[in-house]
Structure formats: structure tokens, C-alpha cells
Scaffold this motif. Structure first.
Motif, PDB file in Angstrom:
ATOM      1  N   ARG A 291       0.811  -1.218   0.000  1.00  0.00           N
ATOM      2  CA  ARG A 291       0.000   0.000   0.000  1.00  0.00           C
ATOM      3  C   ARG A 291       0.845   1.268   0.000  1.00  0.00           C
ATOM      4  NH1 ARG A 291      -4.146  -2.662   3.981  1.00  0.00           N
ATOM      5  NH2 ARG A 291      -5.562  -3.545   2.432  1.00  0.00           N
ATOM      6  N   ALA A 292       2.102   1.164   0.412  1.00  0.00           N
ATOM      7  CA  ALA A 292       2.998   2.320   0.342  1.00  0.00           C
ATOM      8  C   ALA A 292       3.251   2.697  -1.124  1.00  0.00           C
ATOM      9  CB  ALA A 292       4.313   2.018   1.054  1.00  0.00           C
ATOM     10  N   TYR A 293       3.166   1.725  -2.009  1.00  0.00           N
ATOM     11  CA  TYR A 293       3.372   1.961  -3.436  1.00  0.00           C
ATOM     12  C   TYR A 293       2.064   2.160  -4.175  1.00  0.00           C
ATOM     13  CZ  TYR A 293       8.124   0.581  -2.503  1.00  0.00           C
ATOM     14  OH  TYR A 293       9.384   0.525  -1.991  1.00  0.00           O
ATOM     15  N   ASP A 294       1.016   1.514  -3.717  1.00  0.00           N
ATOM     16  CA  ASP A 294      -0.296   1.611  -4.340  1.00  0.00           C
ATOM     17  C   ASP A 294      -1.348   1.574  -3.238  1.00  0.00           C
ATOM     18  OD1 ASP A 294      -2.660   1.463  -5.757  1.00  0.00           O
ATOM     19  OD2 ASP A 294      -2.184  -0.436  -6.737  1.00  0.00           O
ATOM     20  N   PRO A 295      -1.906   2.740  -2.910  1.00  0.00           N
ATOM     21  CA  PRO A 295      -2.892   2.801  -1.820  1.00  0.00           C
ATOM     22  C   PRO A 295      -4.108   1.896  -2.044  1.00  0.00           C
ATOM     23  CG  PRO A 295      -2.247   5.010  -2.517  1.00  0.00           C
ATOM     24  CD  PRO A 295      -1.635   4.056  -3.483  1.00  0.00           C
ATOM     25  N   ASN A 296      -4.353   1.490  -3.278  1.00  0.00           N
ATOM     26  CA  ASN A 296      -5.499   0.629  -3.568  1.00  0.00           C
ATOM     27  C   ASN A 296      -5.172  -0.859  -3.441  1.00  0.00           C
ATOM     28  OD1 ASN A 296      -7.192   2.826  -4.219  1.00  0.00           O
ATOM     29  ND2 ASN A 296      -6.191   2.977  -6.205  1.00  0.00           N
ATOM     30  N   ALA A 297      -3.947  -1.180  -3.072  1.00  0.00           N
ATOM     31  CA  ALA A 297      -3.552  -2.587  -2.966  1.00  0.00           C
ATOM     32  C   ALA A 297      -4.409  -3.297  -1.932  1.00  0.00           C
ATOM     33  CB  ALA A 297      -2.078  -2.701  -2.605  1.00  0.00           C
ATOM     34  N   ARG A 298      -4.857  -4.461  -2.306  1.00  0.00           N
ATOM     35  CA  ARG A 298      -5.634  -5.290  -1.396  1.00  0.00           C
ATOM     36  C   ARG A 298      -4.826  -6.527  -1.084  1.00  0.00           C
ATOM     37  NH1 ARG A 298     -11.382  -4.840  -4.471  1.00  0.00           N
ATOM     38  NH2 ARG A 298     -11.641  -2.634  -4.107  1.00  0.00           N
ATOM     39  N   TYR A 299      -5.298  -7.327  -0.241  1.00  0.00           N
ATOM     40  CA  TYR A 299      -4.717  -8.610   0.170  1.00  0.00           C
ATOM     41  C   TYR A 299      -3.568  -9.067  -0.744  1.00  0.00           C
ATOM     42  CZ  TYR A 299      -4.713 -13.505   1.594  1.00  0.00           C
ATOM     43  OH  TYR A 299      -4.353 -14.737   2.049  1.00  0.00           O
ATOM     44  N   ILE A 300      -2.351  -8.885  -0.288  1.00  0.00           N
ATOM     45  CA  ILE A 300      -1.162  -9.311  -1.016  1.00  0.00           C
ATOM     46  C   ILE A 300      -0.557 -10.492  -0.275  1.00  0.00           C
ATOM     47  CG2 ILE A 300       1.116  -8.642  -1.864  1.00  0.00           C
ATOM     48  CD1 ILE A 300      -1.116  -7.024  -3.144  1.00  0.00           C
ATOM     49  N   ASN A 301      -0.300 -11.562  -1.007  1.00  0.00           N
ATOM     50  CA  ASN A 301       0.212 -12.771  -0.387  1.00  0.00           C
ATOM     51  C   ASN A 301       1.286 -13.368  -1.291  1.00  0.00           C
ATOM     52  OD1 ASN A 301       0.495 -14.960   1.264  1.00  0.00           O
ATOM     53  ND2 ASN A 301      -1.447 -15.902   0.722  1.00  0.00           N
ATOM     54  N   PHE A 302       2.436 -13.694  -0.745  1.00  0.00           N
ATOM     55  CA  PHE A 302       3.501 -14.357  -1.493  1.00  0.00           C
ATOM     56  C   PHE A 302       3.354 -15.845  -1.238  1.00  0.00           C
ATOM     57  CE2 PHE A 302       7.843 -15.838  -2.298  1.00  0.00           C
ATOM     58  CZ  PHE A 302       8.069 -15.241  -3.530  1.00  0.00           C
ATOM     59  N   VAL A 303       2.876 -16.569  -2.225  1.00  0.00           N
ATOM     60  CA  VAL A 303       2.503 -17.963  -2.030  1.00  0.00           C
ATOM     61  C   VAL A 303       3.525 -18.960  -2.581  1.00  0.00           C
ATOM     62  CG1 VAL A 303       0.037 -17.452  -1.982  1.00  0.00           C
ATOM     63  CG2 VAL A 303       1.158 -17.965  -4.160  1.00  0.00           C
ATOM     64  N   TYR A 304       4.691 -18.473  -2.914  1.00  0.00           N
ATOM     65  CA  TYR A 304       5.696 -19.335  -3.539  1.00  0.00           C
ATOM     66  C   TYR A 304       6.706 -19.832  -2.515  1.00  0.00           C
ATOM     67  CZ  TYR A 304       3.590 -17.337  -7.648  1.00  0.00           C
ATOM     68  OH  TYR A 304       2.685 -16.959  -8.586  1.00  0.00           O
ATOM     69  N   PRO A 305       7.363 -20.969  -2.815  1.00  0.00           N
ATOM     70  CA  PRO A 305       8.388 -21.473  -1.897  1.00  0.00           C
ATOM     71  C   PRO A 305       9.568 -20.492  -1.828  1.00  0.00           C
ATOM     72  CG  PRO A 305       8.104 -22.957  -3.793  1.00  0.00           C
ATOM     73  CD  PRO A 305       7.148 -21.842  -3.961  1.00  0.00           C
ATOM     74  N   PRO A 306      10.326 -20.544  -0.758  1.00  0.00           N
ATOM     75  CA  PRO A 306      11.412 -19.575  -0.555  1.00  0.00           C
ATOM     76  C   PRO A 306      12.427 -19.483  -1.692  1.00  0.00           C
ATOM     77  CG  PRO A 306      11.010 -20.796   1.466  1.00  0.00           C
ATOM     78  CD  PRO A 306      10.166 -21.431   0.403  1.00  0.00           C
ATOM     79  N   PHE A 307      12.720 -20.567  -2.392  1.00  0.00           N
ATOM     80  CA  PHE A 307      13.739 -20.475  -3.432  1.00  0.00           C
ATOM     81  C   PHE A 307      13.323 -19.577  -4.594  1.00  0.00           C
ATOM     82  CE2 PHE A 307      11.409 -24.175  -5.013  1.00  0.00           C
ATOM     83  CZ  PHE A 307      11.347 -23.930  -6.384  1.00  0.00           C
ATOM     84  N   VAL A 308      12.027 -19.280  -4.725  1.00  0.00           N
ATOM     85  CA  VAL A 308      11.558 -18.387  -5.784  1.00  0.00           C
ATOM     86  C   VAL A 308      12.055 -16.958  -5.535  1.00  0.00           C
ATOM     87  CG1 VAL A 308       9.488 -17.449  -6.910  1.00  0.00           C
ATOM     88  CG2 VAL A 308       9.605 -19.860  -6.299  1.00  0.00           C
TER      89      VAL A 308
END
Length: 149
Positions: free
Chosen positions: A18-35
Motif C-alpha cells: 500500500r505504500a506503493y499503491d494505496p489501492n492494494a488489497r490482500y497481497i500474499n507471497f505464495v511461492y516457496p522460498p527459493f523463488v
């Protein structure tokens, strides 16, 4: 990650976005750590540049992987003109990269099969082409069991 933010904390990641886009909604990083080894370098670029570089690289990889499957007389560039490929480019998704890895994995290239673990629900399918060869049956079984555990 480079700013010390927790990558797998949904609230913290959403607040950071949201610091970059105030309209950002639910952000989730769903990938394994090596990604993160793939994602972090792109985070160093401005968003538009990262988008274009990502698309160019993933399209080039998909083109290289799909070229051997192009029929004689059909320009290989048509592999990038399918609706799925166009959608991947429009939205900067992992589809072309995963498609390239999938095509290489079907040719039994072990590094491509391993990299498909970036999408575990797709990665376990690499056992399917291995089932064609009896000598790979045990490996295919281990891959399936490993993903299910």
C-alpha cells in the motif's frame, strides 16, 4: 525482503504494498522460498522495467522451449501468439516460464523438473512423463510422495 519486511506475513506484505499503491488489497507471497532468488532481482528494477524485462525473458524462454514442437512450415513465433501466451504477457504472470519449464521437463531435463517445484501443484505432474520409462518409475513415485508430504 531487502527492506527487512517479512515476506510470508500477509498483513505486513499488504501494508508494504500500500505504500506503493494505496489501492492494494490482500497481497500474499505464495511461492516457496527459493523463488525469492528469482523475484528479488526484479524488485530492484522500477515496476514498469521489471514488468517488461520479466515478460521478455519468460517469452524468450517459452519460445526456446516450444520451438522444437513447431511443425514444419509454421513459424515458431506463433507459439507466443496463443491466447494463453498473450494473457501471460498482458498480466506478467508466471505462465510462460512455467510453460517453458514444463516443456523442458517433458524432455526429461532434471533441472526443469526441479524448477517446477516453484508451483508445487504443477511440479508434481513431472512424474507423469517419467512414468513412460520403467527405469524412472521409482523416481516418479518419489517425486509424487515428496510433494504430497
Amino acid at each position: 525482503l531487502l527492506d527487512g519486511q517479512p515476506v510470508y506475513d500477509v498483513e505486513a506484505l499488504t501494508d508494504y504494498a500500500r505504500a506503493y499503491d494505496p489501492n492494494a488489497r490482500y497481497i500474499n507471497f505464495v511461492y516457496p522460498p527459493f523463488v525469492l532468488f528469482l523475484a528479488v532481482p526484479f524488485s530492484l528494477l522500477p515496476v514498469q522495467a521489471a514488468f517488461h524485462v520479466w515478460n521478455a525473458l519468460s517469452a524468450a524462454l517459452f519460445f526456446m522451449a516450444a520451438r522444437p514442437y513447431a511443425r514444419d512450415g509454421v513459424p515458431a513465433v506463433t507459439t507466443l501468439l496463443t491466447p494463453a501466451a498473450v494473457l501471460c504477457v498482458l498480466f506478467g504472470q508466471y505462465g510462460l516460464l512455467v510453460g517453458a519449464l514444463w516443456l523442458w521437463a517433458f524432455r526429461l531435463l532434471p533441472w526443469a523438473a526441479a524448477a517446477l517445484a516453484m508451483k508445487p501443484h504443477i511440479g508434481f505432474l513431472i512424474a507423469v512423463p517419467l512414468l513412460r520409462r520403467k527405469r524412472f518409475l521409482a523416481l516418479a513415485t518419489l517425486i509424487l510422495l515428496g510433494v504430497m508430504v
